[in-house]
Motif scaffolding. Structure first.
Motif, PDB file in Angstrom:
ATOM      1  N   LEU A  17       0.810  -1.219   0.000  1.00 15.78           N
ATOM      2  CA  LEU A  17       0.000   0.000   0.000  1.00 15.78           C
ATOM      3  C   LEU A  17       0.841   1.267   0.000  1.00 15.78           C
ATOM      4  CD1 LEU A  17      -2.838  -0.948   2.533  1.00 15.78           C
ATOM      5  CD2 LEU A  17      -2.826  -1.173   0.035  1.00 15.78           C
ATOM      6  N   ASP A  18       2.155   1.109   0.104  1.00 15.84           N
ATOM      7  CA  ASP A  18       3.059   2.256   0.142  1.00 15.84           C
ATOM      8  C   ASP A  18       2.711   3.177   1.319  1.00 15.84           C
ATOM      9  OD1 ASP A  18       5.356   3.225  -0.907  1.00 15.84           O
ATOM     10  OD2 ASP A  18       4.473   4.243  -2.610  1.00 15.84           O
ATOM     11  N   LYS A  19       2.580   2.582   2.500  1.00 12.29           N
ATOM     12  CA  LYS A  19       2.242   3.339   3.701  1.00 12.29           C
ATOM     13  C   LYS A  19       3.262   3.069   4.803  1.00 12.29           C
ATOM     14  CE  LYS A  19      -2.755   3.971   3.319  1.00 12.29           C
ATOM     15  NZ  LYS A  19      -4.070   3.790   4.009  1.00 12.29           N
ATOM     16  N   LEU A  20       3.500   4.092   5.597  1.00 13.63           N
ATOM     17  CA  LEU A  20       4.366   3.967   6.765  1.00 13.63           C
ATOM     18  C   LEU A  20       3.507   4.114   8.007  1.00 13.63           C
ATOM     19  CD1 LEU A  20       7.461   3.870   7.660  1.00 13.63           C
ATOM     20  CD2 LEU A  20       7.172   6.316   8.086  1.00 13.63           C
ATOM     21  N   TYR A  21       3.708   3.207   8.972  1.00 10.67           N
ATOM     22  CA  TYR A  21       2.994   3.266  10.249  1.00 10.67           C
ATOM     23  C   TYR A  21       3.997   3.428  11.387  1.00 10.67           C
ATOM     24  CZ  TYR A  21      -0.914   1.182   7.630  1.00 10.67           C
ATOM     25  OH  TYR A  21      -1.900   0.930   6.715  1.00 10.67           O
ATOM     26  N   LEU A  22       3.699   4.343  12.284  1.00 10.03           N
ATOM     27  CA  LEU A  22       4.466   4.504  13.517  1.00 10.03           C
ATOM     28  C   LEU A  22       3.513   4.330  14.687  1.00 10.03           C
ATOM     29  CD1 LEU A  22       6.494   7.769  12.698  1.00 10.03           C
ATOM     30  CD2 LEU A  22       7.128   5.405  12.176  1.00 10.03           C
ATOM     31  N   ALA A  23       3.975   3.673  15.756  1.00  9.83           N
ATOM     32  CA  ALA A  23       3.121   3.513  16.941  1.00  9.83           C
ATOM     33  C   ALA A  23       3.982   3.300  18.173  1.00  9.83           C
ATOM     34  CB  ALA A  23       2.167   2.329  16.765  1.00  9.83           C
ATOM     35  N   VAL A  24       3.471   3.751  19.320  1.00 10.72           N
ATOM     36  CA  VAL A  24       4.118   3.485  20.602  1.00 10.72           C
ATOM     37  C   VAL A  24       3.110   2.887  21.568  1.00 10.72           C
ATOM     38  CG1 VAL A  24       5.877   5.272  20.356  1.00 10.72           C
ATOM     39  CG2 VAL A  24       3.707   5.835  21.447  1.00 10.72           C
ATOM     40  N   ASP A  25       3.618   2.299  22.631  1.00  8.78           N
ATOM     41  CA  ASP A  25       2.790   1.569  23.593  1.00  8.78           C
ATOM     42  C   ASP A  25       1.850   2.481  24.365  1.00  8.78           C
ATOM     43  OD1 ASP A  25       4.195   2.412  26.202  1.00  8.78           O
ATOM     44  OD2 ASP A  25       5.858   1.631  25.024  1.00  8.78           O
ATOM     45  N   ARG A  26       1.007   1.872  25.178  1.00 10.90           N
ATOM     46  CA  ARG A  26      -0.085   2.577  25.856  1.00 10.90           C
ATOM     47  C   ARG A  26       0.383   3.694  26.781  1.00 10.90           C
ATOM     48  NH1 ARG A  26      -1.167  -2.745  25.254  1.00 10.90           N
ATOM     49  NH2 ARG A  26      -3.249  -3.368  24.504  1.00 10.90           N
ATOM     50  N   PHE A  27       1.544   3.525  27.411  1.00 11.62           N
ATOM     51  CA  PHE A  27       1.990   4.501  28.406  1.00 11.62           C
ATOM     52  C   PHE A  27       3.198   5.315  27.940  1.00 11.62           C
ATOM     53  CE2 PHE A  27      -0.212   1.126  30.647  1.00 11.62           C
ATOM     54  CZ  PHE A  27      -1.153   1.851  31.368  1.00 11.62           C
ATOM     55  N   GLY A  28       3.684   5.024  26.731  1.00 13.20           N
ATOM     56  CA  GLY A  28       4.824   5.777  26.218  1.00 13.20           C
ATOM     57  C   GLY A  28       6.138   5.370  26.835  1.00 13.20           C
ATOM     58  N   GLU A  29       6.308   4.076  27.125  1.00  8.97           N
ATOM     59  CA  GLU A  29       7.563   3.604  27.714  1.00  8.97           C
ATOM     60  C   GLU A  29       8.725   3.713  26.729  1.00  8.97           C
ATOM     61  OE1 GLU A  29       7.573   0.117  30.460  1.00  8.97           O
ATOM     62  OE2 GLU A  29       5.530  -0.168  29.708  1.00  8.97           O
ATOM     63  N   LYS A  30       8.449   3.472  25.464  1.00 10.58           N
ATOM     64  CA  LYS A  30       9.506   3.502  24.448  1.00 10.58           C
ATOM     65  C   LYS A  30       9.307   4.712  23.532  1.00 10.58           C
ATOM     66  CE  LYS A  30      11.500   1.282  26.335  1.00 10.58           C
ATOM     67  NZ  LYS A  30      12.894   1.415  26.775  1.00 10.58           N
ATOM     68  N   ASP A  64      -1.180  13.112  36.133  1.00 12.73           N
ATOM     69  CA  ASP A  64       0.202  12.657  36.257  1.00 12.73           C
ATOM     70  C   ASP A  64       0.492  11.479  35.333  1.00 12.73           C
ATOM     71  OD1 ASP A  64       1.324  14.469  38.009  1.00 12.73           O
ATOM     72  OD2 ASP A  64       0.693  13.393  39.799  1.00 12.73           O
ATOM     73  N   MET A  65      -0.494  10.577  35.205  1.00  5.94           N
ATOM     74  CA  MET A  65      -0.271   9.396  34.382  1.00  5.94           C
ATOM     75  C   MET A  65      -0.170   9.755  32.903  1.00  5.94           C
ATOM     76  SD  MET A  65      -2.628   6.102  33.815  1.00  5.94           S
ATOM     77  CE  MET A  65      -3.468   7.063  32.586  1.00  5.94           C
ATOM     78  N   SER A  66      -0.889  10.780  32.474  1.00  3.57           N
ATOM     79  CA  SER A  66      -0.883  11.137  31.060  1.00  3.57           C
ATOM     80  C   SER A  66       0.112  12.240  30.726  1.00  3.57           C
ATOM     81  CB  SER A  66      -2.292  11.558  30.615  1.00  3.57           C
ATOM     82  OG  SER A  66      -2.777  12.615  31.415  1.00  3.57           O
ATOM     83  N   ASN A  67       0.733  12.855  31.735  1.00  4.06           N
ATOM     84  CA  ASN A  67       1.697  13.924  31.483  1.00  4.06           C
ATOM     85  C   ASN A  67       3.044  13.670  32.159  1.00  4.06           C
ATOM     86  OD1 ASN A  67       0.282  16.429  30.047  1.00  4.06           O
ATOM     87  ND2 ASN A  67      -1.226  15.476  31.379  1.00  4.06           N
ATOM     88  N   ALA A  91       8.545  -2.320  33.533  1.00  5.75           N
ATOM     89  CA  ALA A  91       7.707  -1.765  34.605  1.00  5.75           C
ATOM     90  C   ALA A  91       6.405  -2.553  34.715  1.00  5.75           C
ATOM     91  CB  ALA A  91       7.418  -0.293  34.330  1.00  5.75           C
ATOM     92  N   PRO A  92       6.347  -3.550  35.597  1.00  2.22           N
ATOM     93  CA  PRO A  92       5.138  -4.381  35.719  1.00  2.22           C
ATOM     94  C   PRO A  92       3.868  -3.605  36.060  1.00  2.22           C
ATOM     95  CG  PRO A  92       6.995  -5.456  36.786  1.00  2.22           C
ATOM     96  CD  PRO A  92       7.459  -4.081  36.414  1.00  2.22           C
ATOM     97  N   PHE A  93       3.980  -2.463  36.773  1.00  5.63           N
ATOM     98  CA  PHE A  93       2.791  -1.669  37.072  1.00  5.63           C
ATOM     99  C   PHE A  93       2.137  -1.134  35.796  1.00  5.63           C
ATOM    100  CE2 PHE A  93       4.623  -1.108  41.413  1.00  5.63           C
ATOM    101  CZ  PHE A  93       3.515  -1.524  42.142  1.00  5.63           C
ATOM    102  N   LEU A  94       2.905  -1.043  34.713  1.00  5.42           N
ATOM    103  CA  LEU A  94       2.377  -0.459  33.490  1.00  5.42           C
ATOM    104  C   LEU A  94       1.831  -1.493  32.517  1.00  5.42           C
ATOM    105  CD1 LEU A  94       4.882   2.462  32.895  1.00  5.42           C
ATOM    106  CD2 LEU A  94       2.687   2.441  34.094  1.00  5.42           C
ATOM    107  N   SER A  95       1.555  -2.675  33.005  1.00 11.89           N
ATOM    108  CA  SER A  95       0.738  -3.605  32.226  1.00 11.89           C
ATOM    109  C   SER A  95      -0.665  -3.017  32.120  1.00 11.89           C
ATOM    110  CB  SER A  95       0.675  -4.967  32.921  1.00 11.89           C
ATOM    111  OG  SER A  95      -0.453  -5.703  32.486  1.00 11.89           O
ATOM    112  N   HIS A  96      -1.277  -3.087  30.941  1.00  8.62           N
ATOM    113  CA  HIS A  96      -2.624  -2.519  30.803  1.00  8.62           C
ATOM    114  C   HIS A  96      -3.635  -3.284  31.650  1.00  8.62           C
ATOM    115  CE1 HIS A  96      -2.688  -5.712  27.734  1.00  8.62           C
ATOM    116  NE2 HIS A  96      -4.003  -5.683  27.795  1.00  8.62           N
TER     117      HIS A  96
END
Length: 658
Positions: free
Chosen positions: A140-153, A516-519, A542-547
């Protein structure tokens, strides 16, 4: 853990040019992946992917990247760990595949198979882990970028010299050909207020960072066919594939009413999270500060592992900053293989000149220094370390959660002008005097060592806050908007209260934890830990950051988390099964350094050189009069302004290097 580098360009390069550029980008990330690096190039489409690898799972070449899917449609450069990837393999085998075969045991291979079968967006929702993904769909000639739920990486992207460039760290983007992006003064305003630069902004114009739980989809032919300018991103598909607020609202009417049931459910979920994060083909340990969060994670590790857990602690010669004695006692109870390093001021200060190389852009949480040193210490014995990050934000661990309401009750009845005058008067009281008063009244029982400093900071905020939301947000900032410290800045103010309004029916403490969690968590804590640990090629988890843990936390009412000026009630009770109560019930102590004293003594000459009036004037970023007064007041001990000065010093030091 790994390093991602990639670019898509409409410029006509020879293959040798592509190789030269991507190798430079890769080499700047070798600390993130010292075990292997490679690249993939399609010069006809102007696409180039690079990768540096830190081998954690599947130590063979099967885990090397960039990696093509079996059907050759998808190309991936991936950083992170997918803890449930073996379960995801079972799902893939069940759904499909008569022809499903695995070449190795890496989560990268699992990711690609899942994307082949289910698609990219659906796969993201299956994942339990931390990740940054750069994926090219060649069909499809597309690029996808994504990061995890809490922004660890982390994952950075942007317009560099009219090409679209992606990397795990800014230093890789800066290696792209003819990088000359100017400094963004509005981002600098973020730095002096929050001690970090909040996503999606970065210190550079036209360069951005993916926010937690977000993804970006780009038609790459638009990069090649049109002039790629700064307005390009306005027309791209940027969205949140996961939003913590949605889960909070969803669970509003699904709260635990029975405390014991909540405690059992949380403990079991935490055990599952810890167990899933013990997956590793290399030595693994834990950070043990002696606090509630790291102690609980370590305790659960000892129960879930059949090996003796290695634990790591940093101690300080200054008693008010040292928790190592508690960590040592806890390690004996849990029977861990404990490693402790006690640092002197001179050893700690030696890391300061290297901060700019580690963090790429100015970053001003001073606990970055002990975190770097702890990572350097731990990596001598292990390649993976579990931490307690996230426990404070999910379960009410910060002192401000129970002090803001109380402070507001004391002062909210006063007219704003009267409160302004009182705040101005009280903020001039010396923090040491306040400490003496508190010591006398409370006989030093469970006293926060920094109560004087925190009290003065609160009094300073009373001068301009108009409601309780103002008060809370002001306590998470340093310089206020009224100070107008940054010259020629025009920051676009995000509506900080929008989310508060949507959660207005919730207890105020819940709203604070969400903020605090989102910022604070992604932009400060997780950024600090990722750069510090990866600078030593150490993976942290970080085990606390399992969804799943987050989901349980949203079902636990606030009175089970915070009660009688004490946070993390439910975590304390769970930890009480493993650790004696007297080691748990003590004041919260941050992972800090005696920066206030150092700036007046050991670091004074260094700070003086960076804050020199003529230098500030010449650079033209700060109002030199405000800087002069702040530095003078701090040196004279009239005020403790180290938290205001540190962001300025970090920018000045970064600017010298840049």
């Amino acid at each position: 853990m790994c390093g991602i580098s990639a670019f898509i360009t409409n410029k006509i390069y020879k293959r040798d040019d592509y190789i030269k550029i991507i190798k430079k980008m890769n080499n700047s990330l070798i600390h993130r992946g010292p075990d292997f690096q490679d690249y993939w190039i399609d010069e006809y489409k102007g696409v180039c992917f690079g990768h540096t690898r830190l081998t954690i799972q599947d130590l063979t070449s099967n885990g090397n990247q960039p990696k093509l899917s079996e059907n050759k449609r998808y190309l991936i450069s991936f950083n992170g760990e997918i803890y449930n990837h073996f379960n995801l393999r079972k799902k893939i085998e069940k759904e499909n595949f008569v022809n499903c075969r695995w070449n190795g045991s890496s989560d990268t291979e699992t990711l690609l198979k899942s994307i082949e079968l289910f698609g990219f967006k659906k796969t993201l929702n299956f994942l339990n882990g931390m990740f940054a993904i750069c994926l090219f769909d060649r069909k499809l000639d597309k690029l996808y970028l994504a990061v995890d739920r809490f922004g660890e990486k982390p994952l950075y992207f942007g317009n560099v010299n009219n090409s679209f460039v992606v990397a795990s760290e800014l230093k890789s983007l800066k290696k792209f050909k003819d990088f000359d992006n100017p400094i963004d003064r509005n981002s600098l305003d973020d730095l002096v207020r929050y001690s970090c630069i909040r996503a999606p902004k970065t210190i550079f114009k036209d360069v951005f960072k993916l926010e937690q739980g977000s993804m970006l989809e780009i038609n790459t032919n638009k990069i090649r066919e049109s002039n790629f300018d700064k307005n390009f991103f306005d027309n791209q598909n940027y969205k949140f594939w996961w939003n913590s607020k949605d889960k909070i609202i969803e669970n509003k009417h699904n709260q635990f009413t029975d405390y014991n049931k909540a405690k059992i459910s949380l403990e079991n979920t935490l055990k599952d999270s810890v167990k899933s994060q013990l997956i590793s083909d290399v030595p693994l340990g834990s950070f043990l500060s002696g606090g509630i969060d790291s102690s609980l994670i370590t305790a659960l590790m000892t129960k879930e592992s059949n090996k003796k857990i290695k634990t790591f602690t940093i101690g300080f010669t200054e008693n008010s900053f040292d928790e190592s004695k508690y960590a040592k006692k806890i390690s004996k109870i849990l029977e861990t293989d404990h490693h402790e390093a006690v640092l002197t001021p001179s050893e700690t200060q030696q890391i300061i000149p290297n901060l700019m190389n580690i963090y790429d852009e100015p970053f001003a949480d001073s606990s970055q220094i002990p975190t770097i040193l702890l990572s350097q210490f731990a990596t001598k014995n292990v390649k993976v370390a579990l931490s307690g990050d996230g426990g404070d934000e999910l379960f009410g661990g910060y002192n401000r959660y129970f002090w803001v309401n109380k402070i507001w009750r004391y002062f909210s009845w006063m007219p704003f002008e009267a409160r302004k005058i009182l705040g101005n008067f009280l903020s001039r009281v010396n923090p040491d005097t306040i400490n003496l008063v508190y010591n006398y009244i409370f006989n030093n029982k469970n006293l926060d060592n920094f109560i004087g400093e925190k009290s003065v900071k609160t009094f300073q905020r009373l001068k301009y806050v108009k409601n309780i939301d103002d008060l809370f947000i002001s306590l998470t900032t340093e310089w206020s908007t009224q100070d107008k410290l940054i010259i020629n800045s025009d920051p676009i103010m995000i509506d900080l209260y929008k989310d508060f309004e949507e959660l207005r029916s919730y207890d105020f403490k819940d709203r604070m934890m969400y903020w605090d969690m989102s910022n604070y968590l992604p932009n400060d804590i997780l950024c600090k830990v990722d750069r510090a640990s990866m600078s030593s090629s150490l993976e942290t988890r970080a085990p606390f950051l399992s969804h799943n843990v987050f989901d349980i936390s949203t079902k636990i009412p606030v009175n089970m988390k915070i009660s009688k000026n004490k946070g993390k009630i439910i975590l304390r009770d769970i930890l009480g099964k493993y650790i004696p109560k007297e080691l748990i019930d003590r004041p919260k102590q941050g992972f800090g350094i005696p920066l206030s004293s150092w700036l007046r003594n050991e670091l004074r000459d260094w700070a003086e050189s960076l804050l020199e009036t003529n230098l500030i004037k010449e650079q033209g970023y700060f109002d030199h009069k405000l800087i002069d007064q702040c530095w003078l007041d701090h040196k004279s001990k009239k005020f403790d302004f180290h938290s205001k000065l540190w962001p300025v010093l970090m920018f000045q030091s970064w600017l010298q290097n840049y």
